[in-house]
Motif scaffolding. Structure first.
Motif, PDB file in Angstrom:
ATOM      1  N   PHE A  52      14.132  -6.954  -1.358  1.00 22.75           N
ATOM      2  CA  PHE A  52      15.284  -7.766  -1.023  1.00 22.75           C
ATOM      3  C   PHE A  52      14.858  -9.098  -0.430  1.00 22.75           C
ATOM      4  N   ARG A  53      15.741 -10.079  -0.546  1.00 23.25           N
ATOM      5  CA  ARG A  53      15.514 -11.343   0.147  1.00 23.25           C
ATOM      6  C   ARG A  53      15.689 -11.121   1.648  1.00 23.25           C
ATOM      7  N   PRO A  54      15.198 -12.048   2.492  1.00 19.14           N
ATOM      8  CA  PRO A  54      15.298 -11.857   3.944  1.00 19.14           C
ATOM      9  C   PRO A  54      16.742 -11.729   4.405  1.00 19.14           C
ATOM     10  N   GLY A  55      16.914 -10.933   5.456  1.00 24.13           N
ATOM     11  CA  GLY A  55      18.235 -10.742   6.029  1.00 24.13           C
ATOM     12  C   GLY A  55      18.298 -11.267   7.450  1.00 24.13           C
ATOM     13  N   LEU A  56      19.148 -10.638   8.253  1.00 21.78           N
ATOM     14  CA  LEU A  56      19.415 -11.119   9.599  1.00 21.78           C
ATOM     15  C   LEU A  56      18.903 -10.183  10.683  1.00 21.78           C
ATOM     16  N   LEU A  57      18.460  -8.983  10.325  1.00 20.95           N
ATOM     17  CA  LEU A  57      18.041  -8.008  11.318  1.00 20.95           C
ATOM     18  C   LEU A  57      16.723  -8.436  11.961  1.00 20.95           C
ATOM     19  N   GLU A  58      16.680  -8.452  13.290  1.00 18.79           N
ATOM     20  CA  GLU A  58      15.442  -8.786  13.977  1.00 18.79           C
ATOM     21  C   GLU A  58      14.382  -7.759  13.618  1.00 18.79           C
ATOM     22  N   ASP A  59      13.252  -8.241  13.158  1.00 21.80           N
ATOM     23  CA  ASP A  59      12.199  -7.351  12.688  1.00 21.80           C
ATOM     24  C   ASP A  59      11.300  -6.959  13.850  1.00 21.80           C
ATOM     25  N   THR A  60      11.487  -5.734  14.347  1.00 20.15           N
ATOM     26  CA  THR A  60      10.715  -5.255  15.489  1.00 20.15           C
ATOM     27  C   THR A  60       9.472  -4.491  15.050  1.00 20.15           C
ATOM     28  N   ARG A  61       9.142  -4.572  13.780  1.00 16.58           N
ATOM     29  CA  ARG A  61       8.014  -3.796  13.268  1.00 16.58           C
ATOM     30  C   ARG A  61       6.700  -4.257  13.896  1.00 16.58           C
ATOM     31  N   MET A  62       5.813  -3.285  14.146  1.00 16.75           N
ATOM     32  CA  MET A  62       4.625  -3.561  14.945  1.00 16.75           C
ATOM     33  C   MET A  62       3.406  -3.905  14.093  1.00 16.75           C
ATOM     34  N   VAL A  63       3.080  -3.054  13.152  1.00 13.28           N
ATOM     35  CA  VAL A  63       1.892  -3.290  12.332  1.00 13.28           C
ATOM     36  C   VAL A  63       2.202  -2.864  10.909  1.00 13.28           C
ATOM     37  N   LEU A  64       1.414  -3.374   9.991  1.00  8.97           N
ATOM     38  CA  LEU A  64       1.608  -3.046   8.590  1.00  8.97           C
ATOM     39  C   LEU A  64       1.241  -1.603   8.313  1.00  8.97           C
ATOM     40  N   HIS A  65       2.224  -0.840   7.866  1.00  5.29           N
ATOM     41  CA  HIS A  65       1.977   0.510   7.371  1.00  5.29           C
ATOM     42  C   HIS A  65       1.159   1.362   8.332  1.00  5.29           C
ATOM     43  N   GLY A  66       1.132   1.024   9.631  1.00  9.67           N
ATOM     44  CA  GLY A  66       0.296   1.771  10.562  1.00  9.67           C
ATOM     45  C   GLY A  66       0.636   3.233  10.624  1.00  9.67           C
ATOM     46  N   GLY A  67       1.930   3.556  10.731  1.00 12.17           N
ATOM     47  CA  GLY A  67       2.326   4.952  10.807  1.00 12.17           C
ATOM     48  C   GLY A  67       3.033   5.443   9.569  1.00 12.17           C
ATOM     49  N   ASP A  68       3.064   4.617   8.519  1.00 10.02           N
ATOM     50  CA  ASP A  68       3.763   5.022   7.308  1.00 10.02           C
ATOM     51  C   ASP A  68       3.133   6.250   6.671  1.00 10.02           C
ATOM     52  N   ARG A  69       3.966   7.154   6.256  1.00 11.07           N
ATOM     53  CA  ARG A  69       3.540   8.245   5.389  1.00 11.07           C
ATOM     54  C   ARG A  69       4.543   8.308   4.250  1.00 11.07           C
ATOM     55  N   VAL A  70       4.106   8.736   3.100  1.00 11.01           N
ATOM     56  CA  VAL A  70       4.959   8.741   1.916  1.00 11.01           C
ATOM     57  C   VAL A  70       5.043  10.155   1.365  1.00 11.01           C
ATOM     58  N   ILE A  71       6.247  10.550   1.008  1.00 11.38           N
ATOM     59  CA  ILE A  71       6.487  11.819   0.327  1.00 11.38           C
ATOM     60  C   ILE A  71       7.008  11.506  -1.068  1.00 11.38           C
ATOM     61  N   ALA A  72       6.389  12.102  -2.077  1.00  8.88           N
ATOM     62  CA  ALA A  72       6.844  11.962  -3.458  1.00  8.88           C
ATOM     63  C   ALA A  72       7.677  13.173  -3.836  1.00  8.88           C
ATOM     64  N   LEU A  73       8.790  12.926  -4.518  1.00 12.86           N
ATOM     65  CA  LEU A  73       9.663  13.985  -5.004  1.00 12.86           C
ATOM     66  C   LEU A  73       9.757  13.897  -6.519  1.00 12.86           C
ATOM     67  N   GLY A  74       9.841  15.027  -7.186  1.00  9.66           N
ATOM     68  CA  GLY A  74       9.955  15.006  -8.636  1.00  9.66           C
ATOM     69  C   GLY A  74      10.035  16.395  -9.214  1.00  9.66           C
ATOM     70  N   GLY A  75       9.718  16.498 -10.491  1.00  8.71           N
ATOM     71  CA  GLY A  75       9.816  17.777 -11.178  1.00  8.71           C
ATOM     72  C   GLY A  75       9.055  17.755 -12.485  1.00  8.71           C
ATOM     73  N   PRO A  76       9.227  18.796 -13.302  1.00  9.62           N
ATOM     74  CA  PRO A  76       8.464  18.872 -14.558  1.00  9.62           C
ATOM     75  C   PRO A  76       8.888  17.837 -15.591  1.00  9.62           C
ATOM     76  N   TYR A  77      10.138  17.363 -15.491  1.00  8.02           N
ATOM     77  CA  TYR A  77      10.642  16.406 -16.474  1.00  8.02           C
ATOM     78  C   TYR A  77      11.301  15.229 -15.755  1.00  8.02           C
ATOM     79  N   ASP A  78      11.280  14.084 -16.415  1.00  8.99           N
ATOM     80  CA  ASP A  78      11.946  12.894 -15.891  1.00  8.99           C
ATOM     81  C   ASP A  78      13.282  12.771 -16.617  1.00  8.99           C
ATOM     82  N   ASP A  79      14.263  13.604 -16.182  1.00 14.30           N
ATOM     83  CA  ASP A  79      15.539  13.653 -16.879  1.00 14.30           C
ATOM     84  C   ASP A  79      16.688  13.787 -15.879  1.00 14.30           C
ATOM     85  N   VAL A  80      17.909  13.745 -16.393  1.00 13.13           N
ATOM     86  CA  VAL A  80      19.099  13.748 -15.545  1.00 13.13           C
ATOM     87  C   VAL A  80      19.161  14.997 -14.679  1.00 13.13           C
TER      88      VAL A  80
END
Length: 328
Positions: free
Chosen positions: A219-247
């Motif tokens: 997204f383009r920049p918004g108005l929310l004050e960005d209180t973020r501390m460091v880049l991806h310091g505590g980020d963790r990612v979970i992937a979700l999916g299944g056997p097929y890429d379908d509806v």
């Protein structure tokens, strides 16, 4: 000797169904498009994809739309249990047109206590796009969240290994660069930001102009004050999916996303969907191959982390009136 009485099944009245749909419509959706329609008739609640709210440039196959509707479907089931009702769900009912995603019967054989804490959880959940703190989410919490996907027939994997995280970040940035060159996608995003109606993303909920080298965003920049501390310091990612890429898989993944997100909210964690890397087909395939090692087809990525400041002060995204989404 008389036989034991058979419990009588009570069908939910329209007033209960209306309340449940109101809770369902608090679900997250791509760009807060709220792309769902509900109809209640003859004791059956039908969920349809509102194809008029589809994003043709960003979501030509309707994956994000279906994920959004799946989240609303789970919100409805979660709210029903919290109010003491059960749900009988038929997904993609045979013979229905392609817009019909589910049919739900709301019923009960006896009264159950209301769980107000769960109802409050539905109202509390939100998307906080500020950068997470440097505190990592413990592995056991990620594993617990991943296990919540299993009842929905959805595969989940925490991407916590440094090598896999680095590879994913490269692929995510590659996808953002490719998407940023598409003027049609950019125009579509802009149409859903700062709208004055009951949908879209208020600019007040998008972080203000961050260093583009440190915090890339679709997204383009918004108005929310960005209180973020460091880049991806505590980020963790979970992937979700299944056997097929379908509806069918996307719908269930949307339900699993909602289940995971609500529990994360209960634990004080923040969740932010990462759909952009999945929207670029070549990137999506590469994530499945080199990050997930072919375990399943990825439908969605979720960033999970801790926020330095609580969510209670954030304004909530608007919601469409019940009359706009429910027919009876």
């Amino acid at each position: 000797m008389s036989s034991p009485a058979v419990p009588r099944t009570e069908i939910a009245p329209a007033s209960i169904v209306e309340r449940l749909v109101s809770f369902a419509c608090l679900a997250p959706s791509v760009h807060n498009t709220q792309p769902w329609r509900w109809r209640y008739a003859d004791g059956v609640l039908t969920l349809r994809a509102d194809l008029r709210r589809r994003l043709p440039a960003e979501d030509p196959r309707g994956r994000d739309l279906t994920l959004s509707c799946g989240a609303a479907l789970h919100h409805l089931q979660f709210a029903a249990r919290a109010l003491g009702w059960e749900t009988d769900v038929v997904r993609l009912p045979p013979g229905a047109d392609e817009s019909v995603l589910a049919q739900v019967r709301v019923l009960r054989a006896g009264r159950s206590p209301v769980v107000p804490q769960d109802l409050a959880l539905l109202r509390t959940r939100c998307t906080d796009r500020r950068r997470f703190t440097a505190w990592p989410v413990p592995a056991y919490r990620l594993d617990d969240l991943c296990r919540l996907a299993a009842p929905w027939g959805v595969a989940a994997a925490a991407i916590a290994d440094d090598g896999a995280r680095f590879r994913l970040e490269l692929l995510a940035n590659q996808a953002l660069s490719e998407l940023g060159l598409d003027p049609g996608r950019q125009a579509e995003q802009d149409r859903w930001i700062g709208r004055s109606g009951a949908d879209g993303i208020p600019a007040a909920l998008l972080p203000d102009d961050p260093d583009p080298l440190l915090a890339r965003s679709r997204f383009r920049p918004g108005l929310l004050e960005d209180t973020r501390m460091v880049l991806h310091g505590g980020d963790r990612v979970i992937a979700l999916g299944g056997p097929y890429d379908d509806v069918a898989g996307w719908l269930r993944t949307g339900e699993a996303m909602s289940a995971l997100w609500l529990e994360a909210t209960r634990e004080g964690l923040s969740v932010v969907p990462m759909s952009q890397p999945i929207e670029v087909e070549s990137t999506r395939r590469e994530i499945g191959r080199s990050v997930l090692r072919g375990a399943f087809e990825p439908h969605l990525l979720l960033r999970v982390g801790w926020q330095a400041i609580g969510r209670s002060e954030l304004p909530r995204t608007p919601r469409r009136p019940l009359a706009d989404v429910l027919d009876s």
